[in-house]
Design a protein around this motif. Sequence first.
Motif, PDB file in Angstrom:
ATOM      1  N   ALA A  57       1.236  -1.122  -0.118  1.00  0.00           N
ATOM      2  CA  ALA A  57      -0.043  -0.128  -0.317  1.00  0.00           C
ATOM      3  C   ALA A  57       0.998   1.066   0.302  1.00  0.00           C
ATOM      4  O   ALA A  57       0.120   1.639  -0.791  1.00  0.00           O
ATOM      5  N   GLU A  70      -5.948   2.141  -2.357  1.00  0.00           N
ATOM      6  CA  GLU A  70      -4.888   1.385  -2.381  1.00  0.00           C
ATOM      7  C   GLU A  70      -4.441   0.827  -0.673  1.00  0.00           C
ATOM      8  O   GLU A  70      -3.929  -0.679  -0.632  1.00  0.00           O
ATOM      9  N   TRP A  71      -5.522   1.243  -0.417  1.00  0.00           N
ATOM     10  CA  TRP A  71      -5.749   1.037   1.567  1.00  0.00           C
ATOM     11  C   TRP A  71      -6.589  -0.554   1.676  1.00  0.00           C
ATOM     12  O   TRP A  71      -6.881  -0.706   2.274  1.00  0.00           O
TER      13      TRP A  71
END
Lengths: 284, 136
Positions: A57, A70-71
Amino acid sequence: MKGTSSRLAEIIAKHEQDLLAQWIKEQTSAVTQRPDLMSEAELREQSRALLNGIRNAVQRGRLDDITGSEWESVRELLDEVSRGRARTGFSPTETAMFVFSLKQPLFSRLRAEIREPEALADELWTASVLLDKLGLYTTEVSQKSREEVILRQQQDMLELSTPVVELWDGVLALPLIGTLDSARTQVVMENLLQKIVQTGAGIAIVDITGVPTVDTLVAQHLLKTVAAARLMGADCIISGIRPQIAQTIVHLGVDLGTVTTKATLAAAFVVALERSGATISKGR
Amino acid sequence: MAMPVVKAERCPVRSGDNVVRIRQIVRQWTVELGFSLVDQTKIVTAASEIARNTLDHGGGGEALVESLSEGGRRGLRLVFTDKGPGIENIDQALKDGFTTGGGLGLGLGGARRLSSEFSIESRTGEGTCVTLTRWK
Ligand SMILES: Nc1ncnc2c1ncn2[C@@H]1O[C@H](COP(=O)(O)OP(=O)(O)OP(=O)(O)O)[C@@H](O)[C@H]1O
Ligand SMILES: [Mg+2]
């Protein structure tokens, strides 16, 4: 944005194995470690997966915001870890400590890698804020899953608090107590119908003495229950209609005309006994 | 002349629990106002009806509960507002048995009969505001 110029991604990627080993050592020696609740193999696996997720991430996503796509896999992992730990008995603090305990090994590594004091301070700050966010995220999840557990328990209680009792051969009574919302009424109605089938009862008394408000929704549920019981071959008597409720029902325009109603459970019971052919003698 | 409001409270109408809460507040405040048991029950039931409509038909909204004192009169006023689809034909909606939601269709007319004063303002596509008052 500070995040983009951070060396965090590079440092984690380069030293992942080393960081993992340090972190696990940190956890197994900490007081918040709970070998009674989780095996070391499991702890290893959770740590490996989280560090790996964080590495991926931070390479692509922002460091100051963990809500982005992304997380996502890190959030999913923390969801799973937090819920799992909550179920096995970890406190929310203990679960958050799992994330916070990565700070020590990560900070040591940053200090070893970054020589320039100002740059180091920046990186420490970024890393610290990031891990705080991830830790707090586990707390939120733990909180939510606790609420879910409580909700489940409440639902179990609903079923417990609406027992159908057999007053007499062929006569059932259902004393209703409390607020009749839709979820609860559904449970109550199903219980009653099931008991009618089980016992082959011909009369069911639904007592609403303990129901504070009878509005159109409650009335509709009662009428549906009566209709369904009829289909199963049982007659319903609604008892416990207090004077203020009777007046209000009339103003609402609810028609209970086809249903036998009685002021008290006792009066309803007398009617039920007469109908079922039992004789009552007044003992004097 | 503005009606003196002794106290007021706003409550969300977004869940079944909120409806229960509103009933409890109305019960408590009418007890404090010294309403008879029958009058308490009437206004609590009316509140329950309109709160449920706000939730189910109006998509949720807000309730304002006000305790009133005017001259020697004391009463309770309830204002329910939502930003839902609105009521196209208010006269029809007030008719006993009219429902678009599979209910008994008695709530709105019933609540009017249970109130001392009752008014509906509604605009299609904008929302609905129902005000009801019960004097002691
Ligand atoms: N806040 C609202 N927003 C939009 N439509 C509404 C609102 N309140 C009432 N209505 C309309 O008026 C109709 C009649 O309302 P009423 O409360 O009398 O009956 P109901 O809610 O359908 O059934 P019940 O007898 O259970 O209350 C509703 O079916 C709905 O179409
Ligand atoms: Mg209604």
